[in-house]
Write a protein that holds these residues in place. Structure first.
Motif, PDB file in Angstrom:
ATOM      1  N   ILE A  31       0.827  -1.198   0.000  1.00  0.00           N
ATOM      2  CA  ILE A  31       0.000   0.000   0.000  1.00  0.00           C
ATOM      3  C   ILE A  31       0.864   1.252   0.000  1.00  0.00           C
ATOM      4  O   ILE A  31       1.824   1.349   0.772  1.00  0.00           O
ATOM      5  CB  ILE A  31      -0.937   0.007   1.226  1.00  0.00           C
ATOM      6  CG1 ILE A  31      -1.925  -1.171   1.136  1.00  0.00           C
ATOM      7  CG2 ILE A  31      -1.707   1.325   1.310  1.00  0.00           C
ATOM      8  CD1 ILE A  31      -2.774  -1.341   2.384  1.00  0.00           C
ATOM      9  N   TYR A  32       0.494   2.202  -0.854  1.00  0.00           N
ATOM     10  CA  TYR A  32       1.136   3.517  -0.836  1.00  0.00           C
ATOM     11  C   TYR A  32       0.356   4.477   0.056  1.00  0.00           C
ATOM     12  O   TYR A  32       0.936   5.233   0.829  1.00  0.00           O
ATOM     13  CB  TYR A  32       1.231   4.082  -2.252  1.00  0.00           C
ATOM     14  CG  TYR A  32       1.698   5.512  -2.283  1.00  0.00           C
ATOM     15  CD1 TYR A  32       0.807   6.553  -2.526  1.00  0.00           C
ATOM     16  CD2 TYR A  32       3.030   5.826  -2.036  1.00  0.00           C
ATOM     17  CE1 TYR A  32       1.230   7.868  -2.530  1.00  0.00           C
ATOM     18  CE2 TYR A  32       3.463   7.136  -2.039  1.00  0.00           C
ATOM     19  CZ  TYR A  32       2.557   8.150  -2.294  1.00  0.00           C
ATOM     20  OH  TYR A  32       2.981   9.451  -2.287  1.00  0.00           O
ATOM     21  N   ALA A  33      -0.960   4.427  -0.059  1.00  0.00           N
ATOM     22  CA  ALA A  33      -1.804   5.330   0.724  1.00  0.00           C
ATOM     23  C   ALA A  33      -3.234   4.805   0.761  1.00  0.00           C
ATOM     24  O   ALA A  33      -3.638   3.979  -0.073  1.00  0.00           O
ATOM     25  CB  ALA A  33      -1.795   6.730   0.125  1.00  0.00           C
ATOM     26  N   ILE A  51      -4.042   9.245   4.098  1.00  0.00           N
ATOM     27  CA  ILE A  51      -2.865   8.907   4.883  1.00  0.00           C
ATOM     28  C   ILE A  51      -1.926   8.074   4.017  1.00  0.00           C
ATOM     29  O   ILE A  51      -2.330   7.072   3.426  1.00  0.00           O
ATOM     30  CB  ILE A  51      -3.235   8.169   6.194  1.00  0.00           C
ATOM     31  CG1 ILE A  51      -1.993   7.901   7.029  1.00  0.00           C
ATOM     32  CG2 ILE A  51      -4.006   6.881   5.924  1.00  0.00           C
ATOM     33  CD1 ILE A  51      -2.308   7.489   8.476  1.00  0.00           C
ATOM     34  N   ARG A  52      -0.683   8.508   3.932  1.00  0.00           N
ATOM     35  CA  ARG A  52       0.332   7.706   3.256  1.00  0.00           C
ATOM     36  C   ARG A  52       0.841   6.656   4.236  1.00  0.00           C
ATOM     37  O   ARG A  52       0.806   6.875   5.458  1.00  0.00           O
ATOM     38  CB  ARG A  52       1.488   8.587   2.806  1.00  0.00           C
ATOM     39  CG  ARG A  52       1.106   9.641   1.785  1.00  0.00           C
ATOM     40  CD  ARG A  52       2.307  10.481   1.393  1.00  0.00           C
ATOM     41  NE  ARG A  52       1.898  11.703   0.713  1.00  0.00           N
ATOM     42  CZ  ARG A  52       2.732  12.700   0.430  1.00  0.00           C
ATOM     43  NH1 ARG A  52       4.004  12.610   0.762  1.00  0.00           N
ATOM     44  NH2 ARG A  52       2.275  13.767  -0.189  1.00  0.00           N
ATOM     45  N   TRP A  53       1.309   5.554   3.712  1.00  0.00           N
ATOM     46  CA  TRP A  53       1.800   4.509   4.605  1.00  0.00           C
ATOM     47  C   TRP A  53       3.059   4.933   5.363  1.00  0.00           C
ATOM     48  O   TRP A  53       3.428   4.307   6.347  1.00  0.00           O
ATOM     49  CB  TRP A  53       2.007   3.224   3.819  1.00  0.00           C
ATOM     50  CG  TRP A  53       1.208   2.084   4.387  1.00  0.00           C
ATOM     51  CD1 TRP A  53       1.650   0.841   4.726  1.00  0.00           C
ATOM     52  CD2 TRP A  53      -0.190   2.085   4.708  1.00  0.00           C
ATOM     53  NE1 TRP A  53       0.629   0.079   5.225  1.00  0.00           N
ATOM     54  CE2 TRP A  53      -0.522   0.825   5.231  1.00  0.00           C
ATOM     55  CE3 TRP A  53      -1.207   3.051   4.613  1.00  0.00           C
ATOM     56  CZ2 TRP A  53      -1.803   0.476   5.644  1.00  0.00           C
ATOM     57  CZ3 TRP A  53      -2.486   2.713   5.033  1.00  0.00           C
ATOM     58  CH2 TRP A  53      -2.767   1.448   5.535  1.00  0.00           C
ATOM     59  N   VAL A  97      -7.941   2.783  -1.690  1.00  0.00           N
ATOM     60  CA  VAL A  97      -6.577   2.282  -1.503  1.00  0.00           C
ATOM     61  C   VAL A  97      -5.761   2.612  -2.754  1.00  0.00           C
ATOM     62  O   VAL A  97      -6.251   2.411  -3.872  1.00  0.00           O
ATOM     63  CB  VAL A  97      -6.559   0.755  -1.281  1.00  0.00           C
ATOM     64  CG1 VAL A  97      -5.130   0.246  -1.127  1.00  0.00           C
ATOM     65  CG2 VAL A  97      -7.392   0.378  -0.081  1.00  0.00           C
ATOM     66  N   VAL A  98      -4.566   3.092  -2.555  1.00  0.00           N
ATOM     67  CA  VAL A  98      -3.632   3.333  -3.652  1.00  0.00           C
ATOM     68  C   VAL A  98      -2.461   2.374  -3.468  1.00  0.00           C
ATOM     69  O   VAL A  98      -1.802   2.383  -2.427  1.00  0.00           O
ATOM     70  CB  VAL A  98      -3.125   4.788  -3.659  1.00  0.00           C
ATOM     71  CG1 VAL A  98      -2.223   5.018  -4.861  1.00  0.00           C
ATOM     72  CG2 VAL A  98      -4.290   5.765  -3.663  1.00  0.00           C
TER      73      VAL A  98
END
Length: 117
Positions: A31-33, A51-53, A97-98
């Motif tokens: 996950i990136y963000a 939120i970014r990871w 999810v990105v």
């Protein structure tokens, strides 16, 4: 394959609090963000929080100071703590999810939040 599922929506009185959860299920991806949008009847979809990871967070001005986004990396999950809720917060809240290296957003089905007496 990425699956996203939200939970925690409910009916709450103005001034009350609610905590939304979102969990992502996936294989072989990282996950990136993750974040939240919301969609109220008759209105355009509105971005809420991100939120970014790495831990960096961003908020829409309309929720800043009232909402807090957090993550649990071990569970691929995020949470949205919503305080001082207002009727204007009534909407379907959608989690996204990105994935790292991808530009595609994966979406959940949404969870209904209703703020009313």
């Amino acid at each position: 394959q990425v699956q996203v599922a939200e939970s925690g929506g409910d009916l709450v009185q103005p001034g009350g609090s609610l905590r939304l959860s979102c969990a992502a299920s996936m294989n072989k991806f990282s996950i990136y963000a993750m974040g939240w949008y919301r969609q109220a009847p008759g209105k355009e979809r509105e971005w809420v929080a991100h939120i970014r990871w790495s831990g960096h967070t961003d908020y829409a001005d309309s929720v800043k100071g009232r909402f807090t986004i957090s993550r649990d990396g071990a569970k691929n999950a995020i949470y949205l703590q919503m305080n001082s809720l207002e009727p204007e917060d009534t909407a379907v809240y959608l989690c996204y999810v990105v994935i790292s290296g991808w530009s595609t957003y994966f979406w959940g089905q949404g969870t209904q939040v209703t703020v009313s007496l």
